[in-house]
Scaffold this motif. Sequence first.
Motif, PDB file in Angstrom:
ATOM      1  N   ILE A  45       0.851  -1.189   0.000  1.00  0.00           N
ATOM      2  CA  ILE A  45       0.000   0.000   0.000  1.00  0.00           C
ATOM      3  C   ILE A  45       0.889   1.242   0.000  1.00  0.00           C
ATOM      4  CG2 ILE A  45      -1.840   1.249   1.175  1.00  0.00           C
ATOM      5  CD1 ILE A  45      -2.662  -1.493   0.120  1.00  0.00           C
ATOM      6  N   GLU A  46       0.683   2.144  -0.963  1.00  0.00           N
ATOM      7  CA  GLU A  46       1.420   3.397  -1.043  1.00  0.00           C
ATOM      8  C   GLU A  46       0.426   4.543  -1.147  1.00  0.00           C
ATOM      9  OE1 GLU A  46       5.054   3.528  -3.448  1.00  0.00           O
ATOM     10  OE2 GLU A  46       4.555   1.504  -4.122  1.00  0.00           O
ATOM     11  N   LEU A  47       0.597   5.542  -0.284  1.00  0.00           N
ATOM     12  CA  LEU A  47      -0.304   6.689  -0.255  1.00  0.00           C
ATOM     13  C   LEU A  47       0.493   7.980  -0.245  1.00  0.00           C
ATOM     14  CD1 LEU A  47      -2.769   5.503   2.560  1.00  0.00           C
ATOM     15  CD2 LEU A  47      -3.093   5.271   0.096  1.00  0.00           C
ATOM     16  N   SER A  48      -0.129   9.018  -0.731  1.00  0.00           N
ATOM     17  CA  SER A  48       0.427  10.363  -0.566  1.00  0.00           C
ATOM     18  C   SER A  48      -0.194  10.986   0.681  1.00  0.00           C
ATOM     19  CB  SER A  48       0.107  11.223  -1.788  1.00  0.00           C
ATOM     20  OG  SER A  48       0.673  10.668  -2.947  1.00  0.00           O
ATOM     21  N   GLU A  51      -4.067  11.310   1.549  1.00  0.00           N
ATOM     22  CA  GLU A  51      -4.902  10.314   0.878  1.00  0.00           C
ATOM     23  C   GLU A  51      -5.474   9.326   1.887  1.00  0.00           C
ATOM     24  OE1 GLU A  51      -3.217  10.011  -3.680  1.00  0.00           O
ATOM     25  OE2 GLU A  51      -2.573   8.521  -2.208  1.00  0.00           O
ATOM     26  N   LYS A  52      -6.579   8.687   1.518  1.00  0.00           N
ATOM     27  CA  LYS A  52      -7.265   7.762   2.419  1.00  0.00           C
ATOM     28  C   LYS A  52      -7.258   6.345   1.850  1.00  0.00           C
ATOM     29  CE  LYS A  52     -10.377  11.422   4.019  1.00  0.00           C
ATOM     30  NZ  LYS A  52      -9.791  11.551   5.370  1.00  0.00           N
ATOM     31  N   PHE A  53      -7.313   5.364   2.776  1.00  0.00           N
ATOM     32  CA  PHE A  53      -7.371   3.969   2.374  1.00  0.00           C
ATOM     33  C   PHE A  53      -8.224   3.209   3.382  1.00  0.00           C
ATOM     34  CE2 PHE A  53      -5.977  -0.418   2.109  1.00  0.00           C
ATOM     35  CZ  PHE A  53      -5.979  -0.624   0.732  1.00  0.00           C
ATOM     36  N   THR A 100      -6.091   7.736   7.102  1.00  0.00           N
ATOM     37  CA  THR A 100      -5.671   8.934   6.379  1.00  0.00           C
ATOM     38  C   THR A 100      -4.165   9.101   6.527  1.00  0.00           C
ATOM     39  OG1 THR A 100      -7.801  10.017   6.814  1.00  0.00           O
ATOM     40  CG2 THR A 100      -5.957  11.420   6.121  1.00  0.00           C
ATOM     41  N   ALA A 101      -3.453   9.135   5.418  1.00  0.00           N
ATOM     42  CA  ALA A 101      -1.995   9.254   5.456  1.00  0.00           C
ATOM     43  C   ALA A 101      -1.589  10.576   6.102  1.00  0.00           C
ATOM     44  CB  ALA A 101      -1.425   9.156   4.051  1.00  0.00           C
ATOM     45  N   ILE A 131       2.446   0.777   5.651  1.00  0.00           N
ATOM     46  CA  ILE A 131       2.037   1.648   4.546  1.00  0.00           C
ATOM     47  C   ILE A 131       3.194   2.578   4.191  1.00  0.00           C
ATOM     48  CG2 ILE A 131       0.375   3.371   3.760  1.00  0.00           C
ATOM     49  CD1 ILE A 131      -1.522   2.343   5.913  1.00  0.00           C
ATOM     50  N   ILE A 133       4.377   6.049   2.710  1.00  0.00           N
ATOM     51  CA  ILE A 133       3.804   7.392   2.563  1.00  0.00           C
ATOM     52  C   ILE A 133       4.741   8.243   1.715  1.00  0.00           C
ATOM     53  CG2 ILE A 133       2.898   9.407   3.754  1.00  0.00           C
ATOM     54  CD1 ILE A 133       1.395   6.870   4.417  1.00  0.00           C
TER      55      ILE A 133
END
Length: 301
Positions: A45-48, A51-53, A100-101, A131, A133
């Motif tokens: 899982i990669e988020l900025s 961003e939400k997951f 939320t990242a 995760i 980020i």
Amino acid sequence: MTTVAKYFRIALWSAFAMILTSCEKDAPDLSDVVVIVTPSADTKIELSSGEKFQYSLEISTIHDYVANLRITSFDRHNGETLLADLDFNQKKFQYKFIFTAPQIETENSEVLLTFTVTDNQGNEATATRTIAIHNKMVSLKEITGIVLYAPCTGLPDALSLENVTQTFNLADSPTPEIADIFMSLDERTDELAWGSNTRAKFLRNNTFNYAEASAKSISSVYESSTRQDNVRDIRVNDIIFVGHGTTAEGVFMVVNVIQSADRPFCIHMNYKGIGLADSETEDGSDSENDTIERDNPEQSR
């Protein structure tokens, strides 16, 4: 054996059995409480930042009810943060958690999520997820002094995006297949071009704001533009994006094209990569390249 000794032995074994039974009764069964988190830990899982997951949890106990769900995150910028501390009175249920990242000051970071479930008898089950980020608004660091030569020189004419400062000669390399970029020279037109042995894709966009390039701006231009298998007629001030498939990896700025005997000899360029390794230096020049440049007349195309 005497009667006293016989009874003593029986009593000793009975006491030992009671101790074992007591220990087994008090020790929590690992299957008393179950928490299943989807997606699995194997899913990357990669988020900025921002961003939400969503994670899906399946929670149950073999006892009366699940009493509590606690969710925490840990990263090296914010330390441990309590995200949820919820009480329940259900034996089995599903729960949706939206993560939320966090905002980070560096380009990349990693967050460890911990899901802890406790039932009414104090039994616990724990699951963790990691995760990646990315702070896409952070301006990327620049690697300067990268030099690629025309293949006819026998000098370094290729590089891998894993370490753009370690250029090499494609013809002499034992691993030419790792060349994300290699130089070519059209003998008829004297045009310099790039190709790739790793199916890298290229696009040129000289209106791009290279000075303030971020992961987000690089990705946005790359993903929304037509990409090619090569880029031709490379000139000074060209801004060339590179990636694989639909994923951008970085952008080059051509700062000089050196000519010798009226033919292109080498190009100087700088690079801003998404997720550059810390081991890469900010200056990719070396003394051998510097000497070669001084021994040849410099003329910008």
